[in-house]
Design a protein around this motif. Structure first.
Motif, mmCIF file in Angstrom:
data_model
loop_
_atom_site.group_PDB
_atom_site.id
_atom_site.type_symbol
_atom_site.label_atom_id
_atom_site.label_comp_id
_atom_site.label_asym_id
_atom_site.label_seq_id
_atom_site.Cartn_x
_atom_site.Cartn_y
_atom_site.Cartn_z
ATOM 1 N N CYS A 372 0.799 -1.228 0.000
ATOM 2 C CA CYS A 372 0.000 0.000 0.000
ATOM 3 C C CYS A 372 0.834 1.280 0.000
ATOM 4 N N ALA A 375 0.503 3.288 -3.213
ATOM 5 C CA ALA A 375 -0.791 3.787 -3.682
ATOM 6 C C ALA A 375 -0.697 5.212 -4.205
ATOM 7 N N TRP A 376 0.150 6.031 -3.556
ATOM 8 C CA TRP A 376 0.312 7.419 -3.991
ATOM 9 C C TRP A 376 0.780 7.509 -5.442
ATOM 10 N N ARG A 379 -1.892 4.449 -7.920
ATOM 11 C CA ARG A 379 -3.315 4.789 -7.953
ATOM 12 C C ARG A 379 -3.560 6.282 -8.151
ATOM 13 N N ASP A 380 -2.809 7.123 -7.414
ATOM 14 C CA ASP A 380 -3.135 8.548 -7.355
ATOM 15 C C ASP A 380 -2.332 9.426 -8.320
ATOM 16 N N ALA A 404 -4.196 0.221 -10.804
ATOM 17 C CA ALA A 404 -4.707 1.153 -9.799
ATOM 18 C C ALA A 404 -5.742 0.470 -8.909
ATOM 19 N N ASP A 406 -5.746 -2.420 -7.795
ATOM 20 C CA ASP A 406 -5.144 -3.252 -6.759
ATOM 21 C C ASP A 406 -4.906 -2.475 -5.468
ATOM 22 N N PHE A 407 -4.963 -1.147 -5.533
ATOM 23 C CA PHE A 407 -4.681 -0.309 -4.374
ATOM 24 C C PHE A 407 -5.920 0.449 -3.917
ATOM 25 N N CYS A 410 -6.371 0.790 -0.188
ATOM 26 C CA CYS A 410 -5.289 1.409 0.573
ATOM 27 C C CYS A 410 -5.681 2.822 0.992
#
Length: 411
Positions: A372, A375-376, A379-380, A404, A406-407, A410
């Motif tokens: 996790c 994630a930044w 995903r972000d 994305a 997958d997180f 988080c």
């Protein structure tokens, strides 16, 4: 003459250089150095003032020889070289390659070449680390003509300084290889032409005195493959006056024994490229790299170092707005957002401003934990992934293959 073979345990990495006039000139200097022992490219005779333009093959330089418009004195006694040139009429010599005889006992004396003047490269080679000693006025007639000096395999134990070069107003580069027992950099020319200083594959800097020398035009300084530790590196940089460091744009300290980033590095405001790869550095401390560098940004390498800690702020300033950052094989397991996000965002800005050139963060051969904490990024800020090259999870999954979704859970 060839560069020594590289150790099998290390893959020599060529630090990418920017396409500038300085870079091209630097490469040409190394090219001449690499061919100095087997080729004569770049040598030609010139005429100046009232001197005669002489074809090398039309003069008897015995016991030296003429090889395609340059004179080569291979293991000829110094007194015999001096005697030969004392009989030759004044003329300009485009290049001289002189190899000390193994039995040589005398220093290179004043007015070594008589009335002959070098207008080009001076190459001095030693056999089996022969001691080199040059009189302060050995090449005084050539002071305005010598443009590059190459020294290979010499022991400087009796050469307390470089005073014989102090008047070389047009010398732009000094290259020293495979040499030992450095005593002082005093005497190196302070004129604006002298911009390149390369000392590689050498040893014996422990006895370097602290007499400072001002080289206000110095831009490129190579100290790689010298087995330098933290103390000797500090000694070398302390021997250079502050005026010598302020102009530096490129430094190579790779393939040494450094355990930390040298303290003076952070103060080099003009630095654009630095290679610290293949050392023993364990910590990348906050503010240890330049912050106030030029608009071109800082391109640097710390690859193949056993990094244990990267402090927040270690990659501050404009790091990331240069061509690339190399952090391959440094035992990196996490991409902390506080450390890497600012860098990657600067790369994104540079990519938009410099069309066709995508700055990259190289992190190959590092076991990244793809949990996790990513994630930044995945995903972000997925747009930043394009600036990462070689990134893999510790299960060999490519970072670019992470989804994305997958997180999504988080925080």
């Amino acid at each position: 003459m060839r560069w020594p073979a590289q150790p099998k345990t290390k893959t020599r990495t060529i630090f990418k250089m920017k396409n500038t006039r300085m870079t091209l000139l630097a490469l040409s200097i190394f090219g001449l150095w690499l061919i100095a022992g087997t080729s004569v490219e770049g040598f030609s005779f010139v005429s100046s003032n009232h001197r005669s333009a002489v074809n090398c093959s039309n003069i008897d330089y015995t016991p030296c020889t003429c090889e395609e418009n340059r004179v080569v004195c291979d293991k000829v006694l110094i007194k015999n070289v001096k005697a030969t040139f004392s009989k030759i009429p004044a003329h300009d010599l485009a290049g001289l390659r002189f190899t000390l005889s193994p039995s040589e006992m005398e220093p290179i004396p004043d007015d070594f070449l008589g009335k002959t003047r070098i207008s080009g490269d001076l190459v001095m080679l030693c056999v089996k680390n022969k001691r080199l000693k040059v009189s302060p006025k050995a090449f005084q007639l050539s002071a305005l003509g010598i443009t590059r000096v190459f020294i290979d395999g010499c022991d400087f134990g009796q050469q307390t300084n470089f005073s014989y070069m102090s008047g070389f107003r047009n010398m732009m580069a000094l290259v020293i290889k495979n040499s030992t027992n450095f005593k002082s950099f005093k005497g190196l020319p302070s004129q604006s032409a002298f911009t390149y200083l390369y000392i590689t594959h050498s040893r014996g800097f422990e006895g370097l005195n602290q007499d400072t020398v001002a080289l206000p035009a110095l831009k490129v300084f190579y100290l790689n493959f010298n087995q330098l530790n933290d103390a000797t590196t500090g000694k070398i940089f302390k021997s250079l006056a502050a005026s010598s460091l302020n102009s530096l744009t490129e430094i190579r300290l790779d393939n040494n024994k450094l355990t930390k980033i040298p303290e003076m590095i952070s103060s080099l405001s003009q630095l654009e490229q630095i290679d610290l790869g293949f050392n023993e550095i364990t910590v990348i401390a906050k503010n240890s790299l330049p912050r106030n560098n030029t608009a071109k940004g800082l391109t640097f390498s710390l690859q193949r170092n056993p990094i244990k800690t990267i402090e927040p702020g270690a990659f501050g300033g404009s790091i990331g707005s240069g061509a690339h950052v190399k952090l391959e094989d440094i035992r990196l397991t996490r991409l902390d957002s506080k450390i890497f996000r600012p860098m990657l965002e600067r790369m994104e800005i540079r990519a938009k401003n410099v069309l066709g050139k995508t700055p990259l963060l190289f992190i190959g051969n590092n076991p990244i934990q793809c949990d996790c904490h990513l994630a930044w990024l995945v995903r972000d800020n997925r747009n930043l992934l394009k600036h990462i090259e070689g990134g893999k999870c510790n299960d060999s999954t490519e970072l670019l293959d992470l989804k994305a979704a997958d997180f999504i859970r988080c925080k």
